[in-house]
Design an enzyme around this catalytic site. Structure first.
Site, mmCIF file in Angstrom:
data_model
loop_
_atom_site.group_PDB
_atom_site.id
_atom_site.type_symbol
_atom_site.label_atom_id
_atom_site.label_comp_id
_atom_site.label_asym_id
_atom_site.label_seq_id
_atom_site.Cartn_x
_atom_site.Cartn_y
_atom_site.Cartn_z
ATOM 1 N N ASP A 154 0.616 -1.316 -0.170
ATOM 2 C CA ASP A 154 -0.068 0.259 0.081
ATOM 3 C C ASP A 154 0.349 1.516 0.139
ATOM 4 O OD1 ASP A 154 -2.092 -1.854 0.053
ATOM 5 O OD2 ASP A 154 -1.706 -1.975 2.360
ATOM 6 N N GLU A 177 -11.192 2.072 -3.371
ATOM 7 C CA GLU A 177 -10.214 2.209 -1.910
ATOM 8 C C GLU A 177 -8.550 3.082 -2.212
ATOM 9 O OE1 GLU A 177 -9.321 -1.702 -0.818
ATOM 10 O OE2 GLU A 177 -7.898 -2.145 -2.141
#
Length: 515
Positions: free
Chosen positions: A30, A198
């Site tokens: 991420d 997201e």
């Protein structure tokens, strides 16, 4: 084993002005990144491991080093006891920004809230984490300061905690990030065209507000960009990168960065399973105020590149990679290491070129995956072997020490002191089950033991042992590794006492990766 003969497992810089993807074959999950002057900084999630939220630095976007961690330990043990491994919880996808001389890192902990750490020196001490908003199920925060000085935070949602996903939310925020100003509002619903949107990252260019956000799922999705003349929308949408004909599945969330020379680039991750979420770098350009990411673009949607000319940053910099092998010569642990949970400094010591691990109390039937004092590091390549030299003469009765491969399915080669004898044992289990198997392999005579772990085909974990460091013999069974909960497989060392008391210790001369 000679230090000068050890080479890095993965080098992305080809040495001819080009680079190959991935730039990091390591689970820096991420990622978000920024440029400040001539320096690039990247942060990544680390879930329940400590220290938490690794910070990497580069001068050219290709060669990276870990320089720090934003959190020494995970906070809020009253809510979740992060002194114990809580797989899949902890620090999720962070973001990093620089504003008015201060570096800010926003960190979502989905069970606790949105946290913020800050510093004026990214190599130095970061502030203790403080709440931006105490809330459950909010994830992937990104701060933004507009031209008028007003501050905002865009976030996504974790269905596992809040009951829904595929929505983005905008909150006005105090300019110093000390909290939100009001409840904010939903700004985008991706259910119809961008499911599971997201990881939003918010930018402004040419009067447009841009949100870069992946959709479609981690392994099978794509890169979406939203744009609007108003920060609250409505937002137009465009898919700007897909897997296409490349082998890079689901190119997932990341960061738009530029160079001092005016080039644009995009950093993102790819989920490859056991090695975790590895990092790629894509060329990027603008057409009609939309970004185009990657190569072989059709209607403004590109695909990931495997080899490309390096970014023009205005200078040349040395080839490097994050640390992996360790000869334990420093005064503190190398930044490649993290513990399986919050740690205590008396768990280890360094001196005389050795690492000493002190056996910590552990219940006899506790699975290794749930032991806090596993000292771990990420895989640095798809295939490799690790060799460690361990000295066991100070192990106490009931101690168990050795080398571990920690994933969803884990295995370890264990040196157990039992009945005054040193027993070699293999332990294998699954983090989602309480089914650890323990198989006695042999009794050992030598107190100095060389352990070797082989990783082959990105899946097969096998072990070897030696008494002199030159002649090795295969021991135990080959185990098929599986990834952990949103994390890749890690490898490391440990020392525990299974009689529920502080035990002795094991000393390690080195922990070395080789091809």
């Amino acid at each position: 084993m000679k230090r000068e003969e050890i080479r890095k497992m993965w080098i992305a810089d080809n040495g001819d002005g080009t680079y190959s993807n991935p730039i990091l074959y390591t689970d820096y999950s991420d990622p978000d990144a920024i440029r400040v002057g001539e320096d690039y900084f990247l942060v990544a999630s680390s879930f329940c491991n400590a220290p938490a939220v690794p910070l990497l630095h580069s001068k050219d976007l290709v060669n990276w080093k870990v320089i720090n961690y934003c959190m020494e330990k995970l906070p809020f043990s009253a809510l979740n006891d992060y002194d114990k491994p809580i797989h899949g919880c902890g620090t999720w996808a962070p973001s990093i920004r620089f504003h008015d001389g201060v570096y800010y890192v926003f960190v979502p902990m989905p069970d606790e809230g949105i946290l913020m750490c800050k510093t004026e020196d990214p190599w130095g001490k970061w502030s203790e984490p403080a709440y931006v908003r105490k809330v459950v199920g909010w994830i992937d925060p990104c701060p933004f300061w507009d031209d008028d000085g007003k501050a905002y935070m865009v976030t996504a949602f974790a269905r596992s905690r809040i009951g829904f996903k595929s929505m983005l939310y905008m909150s006005p925020m105090e300019p110093d990030c000390s909290g939100v100003l009001d409840d904010g509002q939903f700004i985008y619903d991706g259910h119809e065209t961008q499911p599971t949107i997201e990881g939003p990252k918010l930018y402004k260019r040419n009067g447009y507000y841009y949100i870069f956000a992946p959709a479609g799922g981690v392994k099978t999705g794509w890169q979406t960009v939203l744009r609007s003349r108003s920060i609250y929308g409505p937002y137009e949408e465009k898919i700007v990168m897909r897997q296409g004909g490349s082998p890079v599945n689901g190119p997932h969330q990341g960061a738009w960065v530029d160079t001092p020379t005016g080039e644009d680039w995009f950093i993102h991750f790819q989920d490859v399973g056991n090695a975790g979420r590895i990092i790629h770098l894509q060329p990027m350009r603008w057409e009609d105020d939309w970004p185009v990411i990657g190569v072989n673009d059709v209607d403004g949607c590109g695909e990931p590149v495997l080899r490309h000319k390096k970014p023009d940053v205005g200078a040349q910099y040395p080839v490097c990679a994050p640390e992996d092998s360790d000869f334990f010569e420093g005064e503190s642990l190398g930044l490649q290491w993290q513990w399986n949970a919050n740690y205590q400094k008396d768990w280890y010591s360094l001196g005389d070129g050795r690492l000493t691990l002190y056996a910590q109390p552990a219940e006899e039937k506790r699975q290794l995956c749930d032991v806090s004092n596993l000292l771990l590091q990420k895989w640095p390549a798809p295939e490799f072997q690790i060799t460690a030299c361990l000295h066991t003469e100070k192990l106490a009765e009931g101690d168990a020490a050795g080398m571990v491969s920690l994933g969803g399915c884990y295995t370890a080669l264990v040196l157990q002191k039992k009945g005054g004898k040193l027993i070699l044992q293999q332990r294998t289990g699954n983090c989602t089950k309480n089914d650890e198997q323990r198989k006695q392999l042999m009794e050992l005579e030598s107190e100095t033991v060389y352990l070797r772990m082989r990783v082959e085909k990105e899946t097969d974990i096998s072990f070897e042992i030696s008494g002199d460091g030159s002649e090795f013999q295969a021991v135990g069974e080959t185990v098929q590794a599986t990834p952990g909960r949103w994390v890749g497989v890690k490898a490391g060392l440990f020392a525990i006492n299974e009689e529920g008391r502080a035990g002795g210790c094991v000393k390690a001369d080195y922990f070395v990766f080789e091809n």
